[in-house]
Enzyme design. Structure first.
Site, PDB file in Angstrom:
ATOM      1  N   GLU A 178     -27.998 -15.220 -50.244  1.00 23.70           N
ATOM      2  CA  GLU A 178     -28.999 -14.871 -49.737  1.00 23.70           C
ATOM      3  C   GLU A 178     -31.155 -15.152 -49.866  1.00 23.70           C
ATOM      4  O   GLU A 178     -32.151 -14.380 -50.135  1.00 23.70           O
ATOM      5  CB  GLU A 178     -29.524 -14.144 -48.356  1.00 23.70           C
ATOM      6  CG  GLU A 178     -28.384 -14.916 -46.767  1.00 23.70           C
ATOM      7  CD  GLU A 178     -28.163 -13.851 -46.515  1.00 23.70           C
ATOM      8  OE1 GLU A 178     -27.317 -14.087 -45.571  1.00 23.70           O
ATOM      9  OE2 GLU A 178     -29.035 -12.669 -46.421  1.00 23.70           O
ATOM     10  N   GLU A 319     -20.909 -16.393 -44.751  1.00 18.55           N
ATOM     11  CA  GLU A 319     -21.073 -15.550 -44.100  1.00 18.55           C
ATOM     12  C   GLU A 319     -20.917 -16.406 -42.495  1.00 18.55           C
ATOM     13  O   GLU A 319     -21.159 -16.902 -42.532  1.00 18.55           O
ATOM     14  CB  GLU A 319     -22.552 -14.699 -43.963  1.00 18.55           C
ATOM     15  CG  GLU A 319     -22.010 -14.091 -45.326  1.00 18.55           C
ATOM     16  CD  GLU A 319     -23.240 -13.287 -45.060  1.00 18.55           C
ATOM     17  OE1 GLU A 319     -24.239 -12.705 -44.371  1.00 18.55           O
ATOM     18  OE2 GLU A 319     -23.587 -12.201 -46.219  1.00 18.55           O
TER      19      GLU A 319
END
Length: 403
Positions: A178, A319
């Site tokens: 991220e 995720e």
């Protein structure tokens, strides 16, 4: 395993020059095969990336010490891949060597072995070092000192790669997690160019370390692991792979693309009791998001398929999941299961490997499927839904109502 032993013996007989070639043979697997072998994945979230005062500590965020018994429980539930988020932060020493604290690297290896030695695929990454909100973060794409950041990043991955170079391709290394400028919006430059540079440094460094790393599958993200900003025309560049083993056929890839899926966020992650239902089985429009339903999910993963999978780059949905809002709506876990099943099934449809986000929290707003203290399953319905989604349903399990 028997084949690997034979190859190792043969390599010793023919000398060090042939040993790397034998290692490459063991490590080789096609794009479709690696995704199939990974099956359903699970994240060991909020453990090795947990931090306090700039130092990672696996119990810093309230979870117990990770044990072999926990990983065995996850494996018994049907998961074939475990992703282990890892932060380094204050455990990295000063330059120019940037030595990782040996005790921390040893513990990372021990936790990896809990899964790897049980035959699981294991993903490890650099997780929290790029979050501006984390004390001690340094992998910041819009910071002015990029030369120093890149040198530190290279030295850190060099040590990690050397530690794990003898592990076969069931170990997957992921460059970062991220990574973005902290603003949820259109990617900025030169920040995205720096993210591409980090990915390239990662690939080059791992490949040059030798052993199985010369042919290992490597996982890289685009901007904030966002599907639109990775697959769209916003600046993402797949790293070149010039240092990979020459034994890999020219048309085969060894790079995977990492994305996350938490859409719609008001259902999956927003900590309120307003949006608690999802999907075609939803019964209350006022509790269902106006966007992000099945058609949107399909279009997102289709976009990744067309942009990357068709070109030989597997996709990992590293995720996904939805938090527990059952205290607001008793039917919420049914929709959480529907969401998990849909992501897993759509990922399989488009050649991607799904890895559920479990943060260890099993109460309100938690993602947890297992109680890590009692080693019990807390959300069997969601686990069953994931397994049915990937076509690996555990014997004797039942789907939640509303399937």
């Amino acid at each position: 395993m028997f084949l690997a032993v034979l190859l190792t013996i043969a390599a010793s007989a023919y000398g060090a020059a042939n040993q790397a070639s034998a290692a490459d043979t063991v490590a080789r697997s096609s794009a479709s095969q690696i995704v199939a072998d990974m099956g359903a994945g699970w994240n060991l979230g909020n453990q090795l990336e947990a931090t306090t005062n700039g130092y990672p500590s696996e119990t810093a965020w309230g979870q117990p010490t990770v044990t072999q018994a926990l990983i065995d429980k996850v494996r018994a539930a049907g998961f074939k891949t475990i992703r282990i988020p890892v932060s380094y932060l204050g455990h990295i020493g000063p330059g120019p060597n940037h030595t990782i604290d040996p005790s921390w690297l040893n513990r990372i290896q021990q936790v990896v072995d809990y899964g790897y030695n049980r035959g699981l695929h294991v993903i490890i990454n650099m997780h929290g070092d790029g979050y501006k909100t984390v004390n001690g973060s340094w992998l910041i794409c819009d910071a002015p000192s990029q030369a120093g950041i890149k040198a530190k990043y290279q030295k850190t991955w060099q040590q990690i790669a050397n530690r794990f170079k003898d592990y076969d391709q069931r170990l997957i290394l992921e460059s970062m997690n991220e990574e973005f400028d902290g603003q949820f919006g259109r990617p900025t430059q030169p920040c995205y160019s720096n993210i591409n540079s980090y990915n390239q440094i990662f690939v080059d460094t791992v490949r040059k370390s030798g052993g199985h790393n010369s042919s290992r599958w490597l996982l890289v993200p685009g901007w904030n692991t966002n599907i639109d900003y990775t697959a769209g025309n916003y600046g993402f560049a797949v790293p070149s792979d010039q240092y990979r083993s020459p034994s890999i056929p020219a048309g085969e890839r060894r790079i995977m693309i990492s994305v996350h899926h938490y859409s719609p966020w008001d259902f999956a992650g927003e900590e309120t009791g307003t949006i608690t239902q999802w999907g075609r089985a939803a019964t209350n429009p006022s509790r269902t998001s106006s966007w992000g339903q099945e058609a949107y999910l399909d279009s997102q993963l289709k976009k990744m398929y067309e942009t990357f999978v068709t070109k030989g780059y597997p996709v990992v949905v590293g995720e996904y999941g939805a938090i527990d809002k059952s205290s607001f709506d008793s039917s919420n876990n049914r929709y959480r299961a529907d969401f998990a099943r849909a992501v897993a099934a759509t990922a399989k449809k488009y050649g991607a490997a799904p890895v559920y986000w479990d943060n260890g929290a099993t109460e309100r707003y938690g993602f947890g499927l297992f109680d890590r203290r009692s080693l019990t399953v807390t959300q069997q319905g969601i686990i069953d839904a994931i397994m049915s989604g990937v076509g690996a349903r555990v014997a004797g399990s039942a789907l939640p109502s509303g399937a």
